[in-house]
Design a protein around this motif. Structure first.
Motif, PDB file in Angstrom:
ATOM      1  N   UNK A   1      19.623  -7.851 -13.926  1.00  0.00           N
ATOM      2  CA  UNK A   1      20.827  -7.908 -13.095  1.00  0.00           C
ATOM      3  C   UNK A   1      21.208  -9.352 -12.792  1.00  0.00           C
ATOM      4  N   UNK A   2      20.209 -10.190 -12.489  1.00  0.00           N
ATOM      5  CA  UNK A   2      20.505 -11.599 -12.252  1.00  0.00           C
ATOM      6  C   UNK A   2      21.157 -12.225 -13.488  1.00  0.00           C
ATOM      7  N   UNK A   3      20.559 -11.958 -14.662  1.00  0.00           N
ATOM      8  CA  UNK A   3      21.075 -12.552 -15.892  1.00  0.00           C
ATOM      9  C   UNK A   3      22.500 -12.088 -16.182  1.00  0.00           C
ATOM     10  N   UNK A   4      22.800 -10.840 -15.906  1.00  0.00           N
ATOM     11  CA  UNK A   4      24.137 -10.322 -16.153  1.00  0.00           C
ATOM     12  C   UNK A   4      25.169 -10.904 -15.185  1.00  0.00           C
ATOM     13  N   UNK A   5      24.704 -11.406 -14.055  1.00  0.00           N
ATOM     14  CA  UNK A   5      25.613 -12.013 -13.086  1.00  0.00           C
ATOM     15  C   UNK A   5      25.732 -13.526 -13.240  1.00  0.00           C
ATOM     16  N   UNK A   6      24.822 -14.111 -14.013  1.00  0.00           N
ATOM     17  CA  UNK A   6      24.885 -15.561 -14.237  1.00  0.00           C
ATOM     18  C   UNK A   6      25.736 -15.842 -15.471  1.00  0.00           C
ATOM     19  N   UNK A   7      26.670 -16.755 -15.347  1.00  0.00           N
ATOM     20  CA  UNK A   7      27.603 -17.041 -16.442  1.00  0.00           C
ATOM     21  C   UNK A   7      27.411 -18.469 -16.932  1.00  0.00           C
ATOM     22  N   UNK A   8      27.286 -18.609 -18.244  1.00  0.00           N
ATOM     23  CA  UNK A   8      27.265 -19.921 -18.880  1.00  0.00           C
ATOM     24  C   UNK A   8      28.455 -19.992 -19.844  1.00  0.00           C
ATOM     25  N   UNK A   9      29.324 -20.975 -19.696  1.00  0.00           N
ATOM     26  CA  UNK A   9      30.560 -20.997 -20.491  1.00  0.00           C
ATOM     27  C   UNK A   9      30.349 -21.226 -21.979  1.00  0.00           C
ATOM     28  N   UNK A  10      29.165 -21.700 -22.375  1.00  0.00           N
ATOM     29  CA  UNK A  10      28.920 -22.008 -23.783  1.00  0.00           C
ATOM     30  C   UNK A  10      28.130 -20.914 -24.504  1.00  0.00           C
ATOM     31  N   UNK A  11      27.966 -19.757 -23.862  1.00  0.00           N
ATOM     32  CA  UNK A  11      27.264 -18.631 -24.500  1.00  0.00           C
ATOM     33  C   UNK A  11      28.251 -17.518 -24.823  1.00  0.00           C
ATOM     34  N   UNK A  12      29.368 -17.865 -25.445  1.00  0.00           N
ATOM     35  CA  UNK A  12      30.437 -16.900 -25.709  1.00  0.00           C
ATOM     36  C   UNK A  12      29.973 -15.721 -26.553  1.00  0.00           C
ATOM     37  N   UNK A  13      29.083 -15.971 -27.504  1.00  0.00           N
ATOM     38  CA  UNK A  13      28.686 -14.931 -28.448  1.00  0.00           C
ATOM     39  C   UNK A  13      27.965 -13.784 -27.740  1.00  0.00           C
ATOM     40  N   UNK A  14      27.387 -14.063 -26.564  1.00  0.00           N
ATOM     41  CA  UNK A  14      26.692 -13.025 -25.805  1.00  0.00           C
ATOM     42  C   UNK A  14      27.371 -12.788 -24.455  1.00  0.00           C
ATOM     43  N   UNK A  15      28.697 -12.860 -24.466  1.00  0.00           N
ATOM     44  CA  UNK A  15      29.481 -12.514 -23.283  1.00  0.00           C
ATOM     45  C   UNK A  15      29.342 -13.478 -22.132  1.00  0.00           C
ATOM     46  N   UNK A  16      28.933 -14.716 -22.398  1.00  0.00           N
ATOM     47  CA  UNK A  16      28.764 -15.699 -21.343  1.00  0.00           C
ATOM     48  C   UNK A  16      27.433 -15.608 -20.620  1.00  0.00           C
ATOM     49  N   UNK A  17      26.512 -14.823 -21.160  1.00  0.00           N
ATOM     50  CA  UNK A  17      25.202 -14.646 -20.525  1.00  0.00           C
ATOM     51  C   UNK A  17      24.092 -15.085 -21.476  1.00  0.00           C
ATOM     52  N   UNK A  18      22.963 -15.471 -20.903  1.00  0.00           N
ATOM     53  CA  UNK A  18      21.768 -15.698 -21.695  1.00  0.00           C
ATOM     54  C   UNK A  18      21.261 -14.359 -22.224  1.00  0.00           C
ATOM     55  N   UNK A  19      20.365 -14.414 -23.213  1.00  0.00           N
ATOM     56  CA  UNK A  19      19.662 -13.217 -23.672  1.00  0.00           C
ATOM     57  C   UNK A  19      18.239 -13.241 -23.137  1.00  0.00           C
ATOM     58  N   UNK A  20      17.791 -12.116 -22.599  1.00  0.00           N
ATOM     59  CA  UNK A  20      16.411 -12.044 -22.141  1.00  0.00           C
ATOM     60  C   UNK A  20      15.461 -12.053 -23.339  1.00  0.00           C
ATOM     61  N   UNK A  21      14.318 -12.701 -23.148  1.00  0.00           N
ATOM     62  CA  UNK A  21      13.350 -12.866 -24.235  1.00  0.00           C
ATOM     63  C   UNK A  21      11.939 -12.698 -23.677  1.00  0.00           C
ATOM     64  N   UNK A  22      11.150 -11.817 -24.287  1.00  0.00           N
ATOM     65  CA  UNK A  22       9.752 -11.638 -23.908  1.00  0.00           C
ATOM     66  C   UNK A  22       8.931 -12.683 -24.664  1.00  0.00           C
ATOM     67  N   UNK A  23       8.651 -13.794 -24.019  1.00  0.00           N
ATOM     68  CA  UNK A  23       8.042 -14.944 -24.690  1.00  0.00           C
ATOM     69  C   UNK A  23       6.589 -14.642 -25.059  1.00  0.00           C
ATOM     70  N   UNK A  24       6.142 -15.214 -26.173  1.00  0.00           N
ATOM     71  CA  UNK A  24       4.862 -14.800 -26.753  1.00  0.00           C
ATOM     72  C   UNK A  24       3.647 -15.461 -26.120  1.00  0.00           C
ATOM     73  N   UNK A  25       3.852 -16.521 -25.356  1.00  0.00           N
ATOM     74  CA  UNK A  25       2.705 -17.196 -24.764  1.00  0.00           C
ATOM     75  C   UNK A  25       2.382 -18.499 -25.469  1.00  0.00           C
ATOM     76  N   UNK A  26       1.554 -19.317 -24.823  1.00  0.00           N
ATOM     77  CA  UNK A  26       1.140 -20.610 -25.353  1.00  0.00           C
ATOM     78  C   UNK A  26      -0.370 -20.629 -25.558  1.00  0.00           C
TER      79      UNK A  26
END
Length: 514
Positions: free
Chosen positions: A364-389
């Protein structure tokens, strides 16, 4: 630009000296590591207040991780060129005409790869190889095509020295696809990583079974839920790096990750976590990523000057950014302990429900946060399950169940995972070592894939319990190469060091065999 402290400069000097003197790093690895040290000194971003206490602290308190991109990225983290356009039109900058046969096509791709940057300094995507090569397969006799493809894959393994490099095949069977699987099965190499885009009713069983047999020998390909990915990202998506769904001709500006277990440590209870601690960290990481993206687009000059953009192999408006996270399992378990409640993530329904509630808040937070340079994904970041370090301890990748705590029955594990894969269009996945007897029954693995994808699992990986090539988190290494590195010998690929760290700290060799 902010002034750099002398303490920071001195630490960087010591790090560089350690790199120079290292007996186990190759020359190329030393150069790459020293470049990363220099980049880390650049502090040109307008960083959010409060970031320092979340980012630049010991690992057991770190809530945000910048994943070694540096504060002034000179290029996007992940770049996804349109290789089909390149093979069709050639490149003026590289002085290459369109190829006319398989010899020229493979040669052109190998040249192109040398000029595709990423956070690893190697291409994280080397193309939808079956579709790229299929038009050229019949320009030479079949035996010659097999030999050329084998040589091509050996060349990639020996020169793209990082197994975050990724190729795709599927969903439909092709002659080139079969030849690629045949070669990978024989070679048992860690690079490139490989994914089969699989869709039941579209991907022929014979082709999928050939992929299973290859995976049981070489830990690749993994299986991507093509129906799910194309619904979210359209047909023009690729799987790159670990298992990242990104737009063809675009990529990801940046990737940062939340360490959810450490955020839970800051909370008094579940209510405090949900209402105060989590929202606070979510906001700071999003604004930190905004600053990185703005620098790349507005100041770095990459999209204005690089030939990939100038010749139309990438397009700035097809880039997004990846909002990553790790440690949902630890987060849930810590919060339950703070409440004096029993239950463990992956086993207890209330614990799994809490995991879903946490993911809903992040989504919900991500869907409400807007970045103007992420047009391809509707102005939002994509969530990612990071693999670890490699140096992660007690931090489970993404939303996985911790190694050693897997449910006894595979179906129970898959049902838990199916509740979480839907959140991550830019990547999540789970890994299953398979008993060697399954070599006699590859249909068993294909049935797992079919059933899992019907339940909206996104991405699955398998390898044989006796395979030399194994999947660490989202990348591949060889056990034999880890043994060499552990004994003090230099190895070709830098991801071997990551795998060795993960084997010691993340217990990847102790996964439950299915």
């Amino acid at each position: 630009m902010r002034a750099i402290s002398m303490e920071r400069v001195e630490q960087t000097r010591e790090n560089i000296l350690d790199i120079i003197k290292s007996p186990v790093l190759t020359h190329e690895q030393k150069v790459s590591n020293m470049a990363g040290q220099a980049d880390s000194l650049m502090e040109v971003l307008d960083l959010p207040e409060g970031l320092d206490e979340l980012l630049n602290v010991p690992i057991d308190r770190k809530c945000i991780c910048d994943l070694a991109e540096g504060h002034a990225p000179v290029r996007p983290r992940y770049i996804i060129p349109d290789y089909a356009k390149f093979l069709k039109e050639g490149s003026e900058f590289l002085q290459l005409a369109p190829p006319t046969d398989l010899y020229e096509a493979l040669n052109s791709l190998l040249i192109f790869y040398k000029h595709v940057p990423s956070v690893t300094n190697f291409p994280v995507y080397v193309g939808q190889l079956d579709e790229l090569l299929e038009p050229f397969i019949d320009t030479v006799p079949e035996e010659q095509a097999k030999k050329l493809i084998r040589m091509f894959l050996v060349h990639v393994d020996r020169t793209v020295l990082d197994s975050f490099s990724h190729a795709n095949i599927g969903p439909k069977a092709t002659k080139a696809g079969y030849l690629l699987l045949e070669a990978e099965k024989e070679l048992e190499q860690a690079v490139p990583n490989l994914t089969l885009k699989y869709e039941e009713g579209v991907t022929e069983d014979a082709f999928a079974l050939a992929a299973v047999e290859c995976a049981l020998r070489s830990a690749k390909p993994s299986f991507a839920n093509h129906k799910m990915f194309k619904k979210e990202l359209t047909e023009n998506y690729v799987i790159a790096s670990c298992y990242n769904g990104l737009a063809l001709g675009g990529g990801s500006y940046t990737l940062c990750r939340l360490i959810l277990g450490n955020i839970a440590k800051r909370a008094e209870n579940i209510k405090d976590f949900k209402e105060k601690q989590l929202p606070y960290v979510l906001d700071i990481m999003a604004r930190y990523m905004d600053a990185r993206v703005a620098f790349e687009v507005e100041e770095s000059g990459f999209f204005k000057d690089n030939f990939l953009a100038k010749e139309g192999f990438i397009h700035r408006d097809r880039f997004t950014a990846m909002y990553g996270l790790v440690g949902l399992a630890e987060c849930v378990n810590i919060l339950l302990e703070k409440e004096g409640r029993s239950g463990r993530f992956g086993h207890d329904e209330a614990a799994n429900d809490l995991g879903v509630e946490i993911m809903d808040l992040i989504d919900a937070f991500n869907q409400n946060h807007v970045n103007p340079y992420c047009e391809i994904t509707g102005g939002h970041f994509l969530l990612h399950a990071q693999v670890g370090l490699a140096d992660d301890e007690h931090v489970t990748p993404g939303t996985r169940i911790p190694i050693g705590e897997e449910p006894e029955e595979l179906i129970d594990q898959l049902l838990v995972l199916s509740r979480f894969h839907k959140y991550f269009p830019s990547g999540t996945g789970d890994i299953f070592p398979i008993d060697i007897t399954v070599h006699k029954n590859p249909e068993y693995v294909l049935d797992i894939v079919k059933g899992s994808f019907r339940k909206d699992l996104r991405y699955l990986s398998f390898y044989s319990s006796d395979s030399d090539v194994i999947r660490v988190t989202g990348y591949l290494v060889k056990r034999s190469e880890m043994d060499k590195l552990a004994s003090g010998m230099a190895v070709l690929q830098d991801t071997t060091e990551l795998g060795l760290g993960a084997s010691r700290n993340g217990h990847i060799l102790q996964r439950k065999v299915r």
